[in-house]
Scaffold this active site. Structure first.
Site, PDB file in Angstrom:
ATOM      1  N   ASP A   1      42.565  38.032  29.398  1.00 26.37           N
ATOM      2  CA  ASP A   1      41.879  36.749  29.270  1.00 26.37           C
ATOM      3  C   ASP A   1      40.828  36.894  28.165  1.00 26.37           C
ATOM      4  OD1 ASP A   1      39.624  37.957  30.360  1.00 26.37           O
ATOM      5  OD2 ASP A   1      39.476  36.634  32.104  1.00 26.37           O
ATOM      6  N   HIS A   2      39.976  35.886  28.035  1.00 25.68           N
ATOM      7  CA  HIS A   2      38.970  35.894  26.965  1.00 25.68           C
ATOM      8  C   HIS A   2      37.951  37.023  27.123  1.00 25.68           C
ATOM      9  CE1 HIS A   2      37.754  33.472  30.374  1.00 25.68           C
ATOM     10  NE2 HIS A   2      36.510  33.819  30.098  1.00 25.68           N
TER      11      HIS A   2
ATOM     12  N   CYS B   1      40.993  41.901  31.860  1.00 27.28           N
ATOM     13  CA  CYS B   1      40.086  40.758  31.937  1.00 27.28           C
ATOM     14  C   CYS B   1      38.667  41.313  31.878  1.00 27.28           C
ATOM     15  CB  CYS B   1      40.350  39.891  33.176  1.00 27.28           C
ATOM     16  SG  CYS B   1      39.924  40.628  34.767  1.00 27.28           S
TER      17      CYS B   1
ATOM     18  N   THR C   1      36.341  42.139  34.097  1.00 28.76           N
ATOM     19  CA  THR C   1      36.128  43.297  34.982  1.00 28.76           C
ATOM     20  C   THR C   1      37.412  44.074  35.262  1.00 28.76           C
ATOM     21  OG1 THR C   1      36.570  41.909  36.895  1.00 28.76           O
ATOM     22  CG2 THR C   1      34.254  42.146  36.231  1.00 28.76           C
ATOM     23  N   GLY C   2      38.543  43.437  35.068  1.00 24.53           N
ATOM     24  CA  GLY C   2      39.827  44.011  35.468  1.00 24.53           C
ATOM     25  C   GLY C   2      40.165  43.655  36.910  1.00 24.53           C
TER      26      GLY C   2
ATOM     27  N   GLY D   1      39.941  40.523  38.676  1.00 23.68           N
ATOM     28  CA  GLY D   1      40.720  39.308  38.913  1.00 23.68           C
ATOM     29  C   GLY D   1      42.169  39.460  38.508  1.00 23.68           C
TER      30      GLY D   1
ATOM     31  N   HIS E   1      50.756  59.478  41.759  1.00 22.57           N
ATOM     32  CA  HIS E   1      50.858  59.238  43.201  1.00 22.57           C
ATOM     33  C   HIS E   1      51.347  57.837  43.559  1.00 22.57           C
ATOM     34  CE1 HIS E   1      47.918  62.685  44.460  1.00 22.57           C
ATOM     35  NE2 HIS E   1      48.898  63.100  43.675  1.00 22.57           N
TER      36      HIS E   1
ATOM     37  N   ARG F   1      56.532  63.166  48.720  1.00 25.64           N
ATOM     38  CA  ARG F   1      55.800  62.426  49.764  1.00 25.64           C
ATOM     39  C   ARG F   1      55.199  61.130  49.208  1.00 25.64           C
ATOM     40  NH1 ARG F   1      52.385  66.243  47.830  1.00 25.64           N
ATOM     41  NH2 ARG F   1      50.158  65.786  47.644  1.00 25.64           N
ATOM     42  N   HIS F   2      54.930  61.121  47.927  1.00 26.29           N
ATOM     43  CA  HIS F   2      54.359  59.908  47.325  1.00 26.29           C
ATOM     44  C   HIS F   2      55.402  58.792  47.252  1.00 26.29           C
ATOM     45  CE1 HIS F   2      50.820  62.196  46.549  1.00 26.29           C
ATOM     46  NE2 HIS F   2      51.503  63.088  45.853  1.00 26.29           N
TER      47      HIS F   2
HETATM   48  C1  RB5 Z   1      36.014  35.503  33.195  1.00 26.82           C
HETATM   49  O1  RB5 Z   1      34.735  35.080  32.910  1.00 26.82           O
HETATM   50  C2  RB5 Z   1      35.970  36.605  34.231  1.00 26.82           C
HETATM   51  O2  RB5 Z   1      35.734  36.068  35.481  1.00 26.82           O
HETATM   52  C3  RB5 Z   1      37.249  37.407  34.217  1.00 26.82           C
HETATM   53  O3  RB5 Z   1      37.449  37.954  32.958  1.00 26.82           O
HETATM   54  C4  RB5 Z   1      37.331  38.567  35.190  1.00 26.82           C
HETATM   55  O4  RB5 Z   1      36.211  39.388  35.085  1.00 26.82           O
HETATM   56  C5  RB5 Z   1      37.636  38.210  36.580  1.00 26.82           C
HETATM   57  O5  RB5 Z   1      37.835  39.044  37.447  1.00 26.82           O
END
Ligand code: RB5
Length: 147
Positions: A8-9, A66, A68-69, A71, A99, A133-134
């Site tokens: 995303d942006h 994204c 934070t990664g 979402g 794993h 096992r994995h």
């Molecule tokens: C977008 O502003 C932000 O919410 C998205 O990139 C991400 O961090 C969501 O988990």
């Protein structure tokens, strides 16, 4: 190997950095499903595009980015057949392959710097599933989808 990447942006710049790292391998075919600008987009839409390529076999694996990664990894893991691992460190990236046989890597563009992100991507691209096992445990994860 074929990899479909998207962000995303919140991670457009990281996407470009990751593509440069993948290009170094010389034999990785990259499909970029966007986004390509700073205009706000919804990460679930990007997640769906990446995962469609992975589950259809058009791509062997996916990379989902994204801010934070978080979402985009949650969205990816809603798609049947996807095992998306949010890895903002090298050890997790390595283990997610060995794993968990993760077929999608997620990272946060506002969390990891370009240098560490490159190391994470290399560990994940080169990591191999150990099976044994994995495999039993991964099979149990995939069985949950059928319930
Ligand atoms: C977008 O502003 C932000 O919410 C998205 O990139 C991400 O961090 C969501 O988990």
């Amino acid at each position: 190997m074929k990899i479909t990447i998207g962000s995303d942006h919140g991670a457009v710049q990281l996407k470009e950095e990751v593509k440069m790292v993948l290009k170094e391998y010389g034999d990785i075919e990259v499909t970029d499903v966007g986004t390509f600008g700073t205009e706000s987009v919804d990460y679930p839409d990007i997640a769906e595009k990446i995962c469609a390529d992975v589950v259809s076999g058009k791509a062997d694996r996916g990379i989902a980015l994204c801010g934070t990664g978080i979402g985009i990894s949650i969205a990816c893991n809603k798609v049947k057949g996807i095992r998306c691992a949010l890895c903002n460190d090298v050890y997790s990236a390595k283990m997610s392959r060995q794993h968990n046989n993760a077929n999608v890597l997620a990272m946060g563009g506002r969390v990891v710097g370009f240098g560490p992100a490159g190391e994470i991507v290399r560990a994940w691209v080169e990591g191999e599933f150990e099976g044994g096992r994995h495999e039993r445990r991964v099979n149990k994860i995939m069985a949950i989808e059928q319930k």
